[in-house]
Enzyme design. Structure first.
Site, mmCIF file in Angstrom:
data_model
loop_
_atom_site.group_PDB
_atom_site.id
_atom_site.type_symbol
_atom_site.label_atom_id
_atom_site.label_comp_id
_atom_site.label_asym_id
_atom_site.label_seq_id
_atom_site.Cartn_x
_atom_site.Cartn_y
_atom_site.Cartn_z
ATOM 1 N N ASN A 9 0.877 -1.174 0.000
ATOM 2 C CA ASN A 9 0.000 0.000 0.000
ATOM 3 C C ASN A 9 0.912 1.222 0.000
ATOM 4 O OD1 ASN A 9 -1.799 2.061 0.474
ATOM 5 N ND2 ASN A 9 -2.196 1.487 2.621
ATOM 6 N N LYS A 11 0.196 4.301 -0.377
ATOM 7 C CA LYS A 11 -0.422 5.529 0.186
ATOM 8 C C LYS A 11 -0.134 6.730 -0.726
ATOM 9 C CE LYS A 11 0.145 3.509 4.715
ATOM 10 N NZ LYS A 11 0.014 3.691 6.153
ATOM 11 N N HIS A 95 -9.486 1.243 4.688
ATOM 12 C CA HIS A 95 -8.235 1.488 5.406
ATOM 13 C C HIS A 95 -8.504 2.457 6.554
ATOM 14 C CE1 HIS A 95 -4.156 2.740 6.318
ATOM 15 N NE2 HIS A 95 -3.758 1.641 5.697
ATOM 16 N N GLU A 97 -6.947 4.878 7.631
ATOM 17 C CA GLU A 97 -6.720 6.301 7.303
ATOM 18 C C GLU A 97 -7.925 6.883 6.576
ATOM 19 O OE1 GLU A 97 -2.933 5.728 5.382
ATOM 20 O OE2 GLU A 97 -2.064 5.166 7.307
ATOM 21 N N GLU A 167 -5.543 -4.787 10.472
ATOM 22 C CA GLU A 167 -4.522 -3.770 10.691
ATOM 23 C C GLU A 167 -4.805 -3.036 11.995
ATOM 24 O OE1 GLU A 167 -2.527 -2.620 6.755
ATOM 25 O OE2 GLU A 167 -4.234 -1.301 7.026
ATOM 26 N N GLY A 173 2.326 2.353 10.685
ATOM 27 C CA GLY A 173 3.278 3.448 10.521
ATOM 28 C C GLY A 173 3.936 3.902 11.802
ATOM 29 N N SER A 213 3.342 -2.027 10.411
ATOM 30 C CA SER A 213 4.793 -2.040 10.620
ATOM 31 C C SER A 213 5.431 -3.404 10.358
ATOM 32 C CB SER A 213 5.129 -1.533 12.027
ATOM 33 O OG SER A 213 4.656 -0.207 12.188
#
Ligand code: PEP
Length: 250
Positions: A9, A11, A95, A97, A167, A173, A213
């Protein structure tokens, strides 16, 4: 039986030239190995058509999102048919985000999943708890609810077309990875939730990826867990060697 999959991904990273270069590098690296998993890169909308032109069929291509409408006056949005027209076969949906920064609810995601499936795109559907939910012990219930709300109106046949990605938001991250045991506990839970609704066969056939991560140094231990079928990789997917280090963890 379910597939092992490593999906990147990217991003909102890489210019078009950088992205095409990275895709070419991953494509070349894949040619040189006998990968034990499917490999997918999910790239910015602006890169899809160009990347599709430089990769072989061994490397899957996906978008990072799609609109909750098919077409029309939705300035700045990109629809599932538009994504599919580039040659992409996958789309990341839900996701954290997107949920956190763009207010994507289960209702919206339900629509997006249906629109993606109508275009024969494979959704990589993300679920996961925030740190507070991990710490207060509600994480299993939170993830159950995310699955039930967005996905359980699907037929068994359509559910069988999905890839899920667990996730934990606190691991995305942050450099803080879930332990292999934490991942396995959640993945086994997710599989049992699917089995409760659609039966054991559908559950056993569903690929559930871990994201958060993940890197070459921890991928093997996580992927060795029986209910972990690969990874959704953010930061480490932006470097060909790191991404390949995760691919070859299988
Ligand atoms: C992600 O955002 O899907 C992700 C897993 O990111 P990272 O690997 O950078 O934690």
């Amino acid at each position: 039986m379910r597939k092992n999959i490593v999906a990147g991904n990217w991003k909102m990273n890489t210019t078009l030239a950088e992205g095409v270069g990275l895709a070419k590098d991953v494509n070349e690296a894949l040619k040189g190995i006998d990968a034990k998993c499917d490999v997918v890169i999910c790239v910015p909308f602006t890169h899809l058509a160009s990347v599709a032109g430089v990769i072989d069929s061994k490397l899957g291509l996906g978008a990072e999102n799609c609109a909750d409408h098919v077409k029309g006056a939705y300035t700045g949005e990109v629809s599932a048919p538009m994504v599919a027209s580039t040659g992409a076969k996958y789309v990341i949906l839900g996701h954290s985000e997107r949920r956190q920064y763009y207010g994507e609810t289960s209702e919206i995601l339900k629509t997006k999943v249906n629109l993606a499936l109508a275009e024969n795109l494979t959704p990589i559907f993300c679920i996961g708890e925030v740190l507070e939910e991990r710490e207060n012990g509600t994480f299993l219930d939170v993830v159950t609810k995310q699955i039930e709300e967005a996905l359980f109106d699907l037929s068994a046949e359509d559910f069988g077309k999905l890839i899920l990605a667990y996730e934990p938001v606190w691991a995305i991250g942050t450099g803080k990875t879930a332990t292999a045991e934490q991942a396995e506990e959640m993945h086994a839970h997710i599989r049992s939730v699917i089995a409760g609704k659609y039966g054991q066969e559908v559950a056993d056939n569903c690929s559930i990826l871990y994201g958060g991560s993940c890197k070459p140094s921890n991928a093997k231990e996580i992927f060795e867990k029986p209910n972990v079928d690969g990874g959704l990789i953010g930061g480490a997917a932006l470097d060909c060697a790191s991404f390949m280090g995760i691919v070859t963890a299988f």
